[in-house]
Write a protein that holds these residues in place. Structure first.
Motif, PDB file in Angstrom:
ATOM      1  N   SER A   1     -10.026  33.356   6.546  1.00 31.15           N
ATOM      2  CA  SER A   1     -10.370  34.729   6.894  1.00 31.15           C
ATOM      3  C   SER A   1     -11.589  35.186   6.093  1.00 31.15           C
ATOM      4  O   SER A   1     -12.556  35.657   6.665  1.00 31.15           O
ATOM      5  N   CYS A   2     -11.556  34.995   4.758  1.00 29.92           N
ATOM      6  CA  CYS A   2     -12.644  35.480   3.899  1.00 29.92           C
ATOM      7  C   CYS A   2     -13.464  34.368   3.248  1.00 29.92           C
ATOM      8  O   CYS A   2     -14.521  34.635   2.695  1.00 29.92           O
ATOM      9  N   GLY A   3     -12.958  33.135   3.276  1.00 26.69           N
ATOM     10  CA  GLY A   3     -13.694  32.014   2.700  1.00 26.69           C
ATOM     11  C   GLY A   3     -13.424  31.765   1.232  1.00 26.69           C
ATOM     12  O   GLY A   3     -14.006  30.863   0.633  1.00 26.69           O
ATOM     13  N   MET A   4     -12.536  32.525   0.614  1.00 25.75           N
ATOM     14  CA  MET A   4     -12.239  32.339  -0.802  1.00 25.75           C
ATOM     15  C   MET A   4     -11.597  30.971  -1.034  1.00 25.75           C
ATOM     16  O   MET A   4     -10.717  30.568  -0.282  1.00 25.75           O
ATOM     17  N   PRO A   5     -12.025  30.257  -2.088  1.00 24.66           N
ATOM     18  CA  PRO A   5     -11.378  28.971  -2.397  1.00 24.66           C
ATOM     19  C   PRO A   5      -9.912  29.196  -2.781  1.00 24.66           C
ATOM     20  O   PRO A   5      -9.595  30.108  -3.539  1.00 24.66           O
TER      21      PRO A   5
ATOM     22  N   PRO B   1      -5.168  43.842   9.934  1.00 20.43           N
ATOM     23  CA  PRO B   1      -5.218  43.175  11.238  1.00 20.43           C
ATOM     24  C   PRO B   1      -6.330  43.673  12.159  1.00 20.43           C
ATOM     25  O   PRO B   1      -6.769  42.941  13.040  1.00 20.43           O
ATOM     26  N   ASP B   2      -6.790  44.887  11.947  1.00 21.63           N
ATOM     27  CA  ASP B   2      -7.828  45.443  12.817  1.00 21.63           C
ATOM     28  C   ASP B   2      -9.244  45.194  12.298  1.00 21.63           C
ATOM     29  O   ASP B   2     -10.212  45.602  12.927  1.00 21.63           O
ATOM     30  N   MET B   3      -9.345  44.533  11.161  1.00 23.16           N
ATOM     31  CA  MET B   3     -10.662  44.251  10.588  1.00 23.16           C
ATOM     32  C   MET B   3     -11.447  43.342  11.521  1.00 23.16           C
ATOM     33  O   MET B   3     -10.898  42.413  12.097  1.00 23.16           O
ATOM     34  N   ASN B   4     -12.754  43.634  11.654  1.00 23.54           N
ATOM     35  CA  ASN B   4     -13.596  42.762  12.467  1.00 23.54           C
ATOM     36  C   ASN B   4     -14.508  41.935  11.554  1.00 23.54           C
ATOM     37  O   ASN B   4     -14.517  42.131  10.332  1.00 23.54           O
TER      38      ASN B   4
ATOM     39  N   LYS C   1     -17.584  40.670   6.515  1.00 21.36           N
ATOM     40  CA  LYS C   1     -18.852  40.324   5.867  1.00 21.36           C
ATOM     41  C   LYS C   1     -19.193  41.349   4.791  1.00 21.36           C
ATOM     42  O   LYS C   1     -19.599  40.989   3.682  1.00 21.36           O
ATOM     43  N   ASN C   2     -19.033  42.621   5.100  1.00 24.39           N
ATOM     44  CA  ASN C   2     -19.325  43.682   4.126  1.00 24.39           C
ATOM     45  C   ASN C   2     -18.401  43.603   2.915  1.00 24.39           C
ATOM     46  O   ASN C   2     -18.838  43.777   1.780  1.00 24.39           O
ATOM     47  N   THR C   3     -17.127  43.322   3.157  1.00 26.36           N
ATOM     48  CA  THR C   3     -16.156  43.206   2.075  1.00 26.36           C
ATOM     49  C   THR C   3     -16.483  42.021   1.163  1.00 26.36           C
ATOM     50  O   THR C   3     -16.493  42.159  -0.061  1.00 26.36           O
ATOM     51  N   VAL C   4     -16.750  40.875   1.767  1.00 22.66           N
ATOM     52  CA  VAL C   4     -17.074  39.672   0.993  1.00 22.66           C
ATOM     53  C   VAL C   4     -18.342  39.904   0.170  1.00 22.66           C
ATOM     54  O   VAL C   4     -18.396  39.605  -1.025  1.00 22.66           O
ATOM     55  N   LYS C   5     -19.356  40.469   0.809  1.00 19.74           N
ATOM     56  CA  LYS C   5     -20.621  40.738   0.116  1.00 19.74           C
ATOM     57  C   LYS C   5     -20.399  41.655  -1.080  1.00 19.74           C
ATOM     58  O   LYS C   5     -20.891  41.399  -2.176  1.00 19.74           O
ATOM     59  N   MET C   6     -19.631  42.722  -0.881  1.00 21.51           N
ATOM     60  CA  MET C   6     -19.370  43.675  -1.957  1.00 21.51           C
ATOM     61  C   MET C   6     -18.667  43.004  -3.143  1.00 21.51           C
ATOM     62  O   MET C   6     -19.070  43.173  -4.294  1.00 21.51           O
TER      63      MET C   6
ATOM     64  N   LEU D   1     -14.883  30.325  10.445  1.00 22.81           N
ATOM     65  CA  LEU D   1     -13.509  30.264   9.950  1.00 22.81           C
ATOM     66  C   LEU D   1     -12.514  30.574  11.068  1.00 22.81           C
ATOM     67  O   LEU D   1     -12.818  31.283  12.021  1.00 22.81           O
ATOM     68  N   LYS D   2     -11.312  30.037  10.908  1.00 27.11           N
ATOM     69  CA  LYS D   2     -10.267  30.111  11.941  1.00 27.11           C
ATOM     70  C   LYS D   2     -10.043  31.531  12.482  1.00 27.11           C
ATOM     71  O   LYS D   2      -9.940  31.731  13.684  1.00 27.11           O
ATOM     72  N   ARG D   3      -9.985  32.508  11.601  1.00 23.67           N
ATOM     73  CA  ARG D   3      -9.687  33.878  12.046  1.00 23.67           C
ATOM     74  C   ARG D   3     -10.774  34.428  12.967  1.00 23.67           C
ATOM     75  O   ARG D   3     -10.485  35.198  13.878  1.00 23.67           O
ATOM     76  N   TRP D   4     -12.018  34.044  12.752  1.00 22.27           N
ATOM     77  CA  TRP D   4     -13.143  34.641  13.470  1.00 22.27           C
ATOM     78  C   TRP D   4     -13.724  33.762  14.555  1.00 22.27           C
ATOM     79  O   TRP D   4     -14.422  34.250  15.433  1.00 22.27           O
ATOM     80  N   LYS D   5     -13.442  32.500  14.511  1.00 21.33           N
ATOM     81  CA  LYS D   5     -14.075  31.523  15.402  1.00 21.33           C
ATOM     82  C   LYS D   5     -13.984  31.898  16.872  1.00 21.33           C
ATOM     83  O   LYS D   5     -14.971  31.874  17.588  1.00 21.33           O
ATOM     84  N   ASN D   6     -12.832  32.271  17.341  1.00 20.49           N
ATOM     85  CA  ASN D   6     -12.639  32.579  18.756  1.00 20.49           C
ATOM     86  C   ASN D   6     -12.902  34.043  19.102  1.00 20.49           C
ATOM     87  O   ASN D   6     -12.958  34.398  20.256  1.00 20.49           O
TER      88      ASN D   6
END
Length: 90
Positions: A9-13, A45-48, A53-58, A80-85
């Motif tokens: 979802s966010c890419g965090m290790p 669940p409603d996050m797009n 991207k804004n959250t990760v960047k911050m 990433l799986k959550r966003w791919k489709n």
């Protein structure tokens, strides 16, 4: 050498068990972190993708990470799986 899993979802290790999210049976998942996923559900669940991207960047900028690292993280999010489709849904 063991493969490192990343939150899909966010890419965090996901380098420790403590970082991993949980399924509804309490079992840890290798797919999502505890900040994105708990009890088999996304916390937001409603996050797009743009909001993620804004959250990760911050969060990365708060840690004073180099801009190239921030940009690399943002570039992988759509794969990433959550966003791919979801990126092609209108």
């Amino acid at each position: 050498m063991e493969n490192t899993h990343f939150c899909q979802s966010c890419g965090m290790p996901l380098t420790t068990e403590d970082a991993k999210g949980t399924e509804n049976n309490g079992q840890k998942t290798n797919d999502y972190c505890k900040y994105c996923y708990e009890d088999s559900n996304f916390k937001n669940p409603d996050m797009n993708l743009e909001e993620m991207k804004n959250t990760v960047k911050m969060h990365m900028e708060k840690k004073n990470l180099p801009i190239y690292m921030v940009q690399k993280a943002l570039n992988i999010l759509p794969a990433l799986k959550r966003w791919k489709n979801k990126q092609f849904v209108i």
